[in-house]
Design a protein around this motif. Sequence first.
Motif, PDB file in Angstrom:
ATOM      1  N   THR A   1       0.873  -0.980  -0.009  1.00 31.09           N
ATOM      2  CA  THR A   1       0.075  -0.039   0.027  1.00 31.09           C
ATOM      3  C   THR A   1       0.972   1.365  -0.023  1.00 31.09           C
ATOM      4  N   ILE A   2       0.610   2.392  -1.005  1.00 33.68           N
ATOM      5  CA  ILE A   2       1.491   3.468  -0.890  1.00 33.68           C
ATOM      6  C   ILE A   2       0.977   4.249   0.259  1.00 33.68           C
ATOM      7  N   ILE A   3       1.968   4.642   1.232  1.00 35.09           N
ATOM      8  CA  ILE A   3       1.405   5.767   2.242  1.00 35.09           C
ATOM      9  C   ILE A   3       1.858   7.233   1.536  1.00 35.09           C
ATOM     10  N   CYS A   4       2.776   7.292   1.103  1.00 33.86           N
ATOM     11  CA  CYS A   4       3.150   8.599   0.519  1.00 33.86           C
ATOM     12  C   CYS A   4       2.870   8.570  -0.946  1.00 33.86           C
TER      13      CYS A   4
ATOM     14  N   ILE B   1       1.875   8.030   8.704  1.00 31.98           N
ATOM     15  CA  ILE B   1       2.813   7.599   9.487  1.00 31.98           C
ATOM     16  C   ILE B   1       2.908   7.570  11.037  1.00 31.98           C
ATOM     17  N   ALA B   2       2.113   8.884  11.574  1.00 28.09           N
ATOM     18  CA  ALA B   2       2.122   8.882  12.907  1.00 28.09           C
ATOM     19  C   ALA B   2       1.324   7.843  13.417  1.00 28.09           C
ATOM     20  N   GLN B   3       0.225   7.313  12.653  1.00 31.52           N
ATOM     21  CA  GLN B   3      -0.721   5.920  13.142  1.00 31.52           C
ATOM     22  C   GLN B   3       0.264   4.851  13.323  1.00 31.52           C
ATOM     23  N   GLU B   4       1.441   4.658  12.282  1.00 34.29           N
ATOM     24  CA  GLU B   4       2.241   3.440  12.451  1.00 34.29           C
ATOM     25  C   GLU B   4       3.027   3.444  13.371  1.00 34.29           C
ATOM     26  N   LEU B   5       3.623   4.669  13.789  1.00 37.46           N
ATOM     27  CA  LEU B   5       4.634   5.139  14.987  1.00 37.46           C
ATOM     28  C   LEU B   5       3.710   4.830  16.193  1.00 37.46           C
TER      29      LEU B   5
END
Length: 98
Positions: free
Chosen positions: A6-9, A53-57
């Motif tokens: 899945t493309i995040i950025c 990205i914040a959710q993944e962190l």
Amino acid sequence: MRENETIICRCEDITLEEIRACIREGYQTIDEIKRVTRAGMGPCQGRTCRLLIAQELASYYHIPIEEVLMPTFRPPTKPITMGALADAWKESQGGADA
């Protein structure tokens, strides 16, 4: 397409797997991930991927998303046209004829 693909950025074509690999390597902030992957450095300046990205962190480090450090922003934080810059320069010089 698998989840990790899945493309995040979208601006920089950074996948979820690339983000997760950085986190597993010990990167703890969006700024650190941005420097390594360029996620958040495209035309949208992270408006699309920053929260993902914040959710993944937050998930990996078991912390509330509010505790994830948001990246630093450098002006301009929003894309502007060269024409807008030229117009601003003309205005600062005393008018459109300068």
